[in-house]
Design an enzyme around this catalytic site. Sequence first.
Site, PDB file in Angstrom:
ATOM      1  N   ASP A 329       0.787  -1.224   0.000  1.00  0.00           N
ATOM      2  CA  ASP A 329       0.000   0.000   0.000  1.00  0.00           C
ATOM      3  C   ASP A 329       0.823   1.280   0.000  1.00  0.00           C
ATOM      4  OD1 ASP A 329      -2.576  -0.951  -0.218  1.00  0.00           O
ATOM      5  OD2 ASP A 329      -2.812  -1.259   1.928  1.00  0.00           O
ATOM      6  N   TYR A 414      -9.796   0.638   3.956  1.00  0.00           N
ATOM      7  CA  TYR A 414      -9.199   0.636   5.294  1.00  0.00           C
ATOM      8  C   TYR A 414      -8.707   2.026   5.690  1.00  0.00           C
ATOM      9  CZ  TYR A 414      -9.267  -4.204   6.817  1.00  0.00           C
ATOM     10  OH  TYR A 414      -9.670  -5.422   7.281  1.00  0.00           O
TER      11      TYR A 414
END
Length: 680
Positions: A329, A414
């Site tokens: 990420d 998230y």
Amino acid sequence: MKPQPVGPRPRRRVPLPSLAVAVASFVVLATAPSLRAQSATHPLDPLSWDEHWTVIEALKAAGHVDDATRFSLVTLAAPDKDAVLAWQPGAPIQRAAFAIVKQGARTFEAEVDLAGGRVTGWEEVEGVQPNWLEEEFYEAGPIVMENPEWQAAMRERGYTDFSSIDCIGLPPGYFGTPMQKGRRVAMVQCTDMTRARTQPYTRTIAGLTAFVDLNTGEVIHVADDGVVPIPAAEARYDADGVGPAREKATPISMEQPQGPSFELDGHQVRWGNWSFHHRVDPRVGLVIARVLYKDGARHRSVLYEGSLSEIFVPYMDPSLPWYAFNFLDAGEFPAGGLAKPMAPGLDCPENAVFFDGIVAGDDGVPQMTPRTSCIFERYAGDVAWRHLDGFSETIESRPKRDLVVRMYAVLGNYDYNFDWIFQEDGTLQVRLAATGIAAVKAVRQQVSMASAGSNGSNGHSDDAAADAYGRFVDPNVVAVNHDHYFSFRLDLDVDGPRNSLELDALKMVELPEGHPRRSIWVIEPAVAQVESDAMRRINFERPVLWRVVNPREQNHVGYNTSYQLKPRSNALSLMTPDDYPQRRAGFIDHHLWATPYEPDERYAAGTYPTLSEPGMGLPAWTSADRSIADTDIVLWYTVGMHHVVRAEDWPVMPTAWQAFELRPFDFFDRNPALDLPKKP
């Protein structure tokens, strides 16, 4: 990471605007209730608004950029460490910017001297893919929607009007296939946004995945695993969807009518005996640097620089697209900046001070992001230390106050909370948390492993349990099993840069016959000489203390001064060593690594993890097995957790915390919190 297919689109490809337009935008955006970004007053300050423009203008003057140029990253180039350590306030500051520039299918690295406004480095990097641009999330959608094979698959699902269909393109994990080699491949999934409310994840069109080469605009492949109906579940978490809130409790607040007790000088902070520098970097977020602790008349060095280095989230479902969801990420998705805005009074308490951030857009133009970090003090009724004297019956107790530096990273579904917590006993605690929305898939049948019986299946037959690789959270909605791994880069300088890593093994010793006890444990210390000595996993059966020691400094009884890296809960990968995701995120092989300081070694999975081949970053660097004894060393710590999603994690997940500590160990002569006042 799974970007949410709703919200405003990023800027498209437009000519570089004028400085006057940018200044006008700055005036509007800078009215946020936080401290505005400002000109650099310290070598480690983030790039200012003017410095971002210096990068654009210098590259343009050198003939390196045009209207089609894309900027994958613009950040502060790591300054010379010795120069930073020697720098004094008011002295001249030498600063440079580092940029990753995308020119069509080619990638370049640039360095710009910010004082002179000139390009000092320009080099093509072959065989890599820079991180995803904001615009690339959406570029693949229109390409796919024009594809006849995709249109036919959508008609089989009952769609003839695509106006409410939203498509997102993501980089798939690399698996060495011919389709991926040398290409900028986007894996595209689409969502039916018809009547979608607070979260559209249950409305993803399952079973249909397209692959697009973004450099050529070609649809490479359309994979159709069959029609899966859109589940009826809305999974709302907004106030209207949840219904009446529970009865409000009596008020509780943290107020400081006389203002905070910390002092700010630009990005430098002084609080009690602590002083440090902080900034928000576009790729890794919060960077805590030049951490000193005042011990009597001495300002003692603890940490030169600490930050997140990488995030890895692999999903555990063998079907497409889920097996390809293994996101790095921080390295793949920092477009727009890893740190996202926070809500005053909610994400940080009312007594917090906020800092704005600046990040380069895809076109290189700086954009102001409000409230990307906050600093606040807190007292939660905890005790720093206490004792009840059994003879006099007197109680000596001291309340515990902390200073918190906070950031939120939002990566699609998230939300990650990162706290760097300074404690009055000399401990620096790092806490991280996951909240937000679990990634889910629609399934055809409501058949669970529980109802299918204990025999189960391999997940590929017609009667397979629909939740073989996750758990139901709504009818026909399965949250897929996955992991979260966070790598932290910790350049500890304990009483100076030259340190060693001491590994104190706790060993059981059997006592001789005739002794009332049969066994005890003792400490067997060893100093890691080379990088392979430092590759460690947490083992509760064979515990080892990890300490960064200064071999030239001792406390008053003769022990070398040190700071301990103290883990808390953690996890290890359950993937096989030859699995591509495991090999691409090789830093998860160990909880602890140590390397000699190198300014260019900053990202645990390498500078270019997008569509990367295995072995980059820490595995490549440490293959040389360099010496790490009595030198400037950097620790790398991996925090992991396996996430089996509960019903209670849906439709939005309660915050789940992980933590570790940098803890003084023989650094002081005695408890440094002895002199705390009796009132917080």
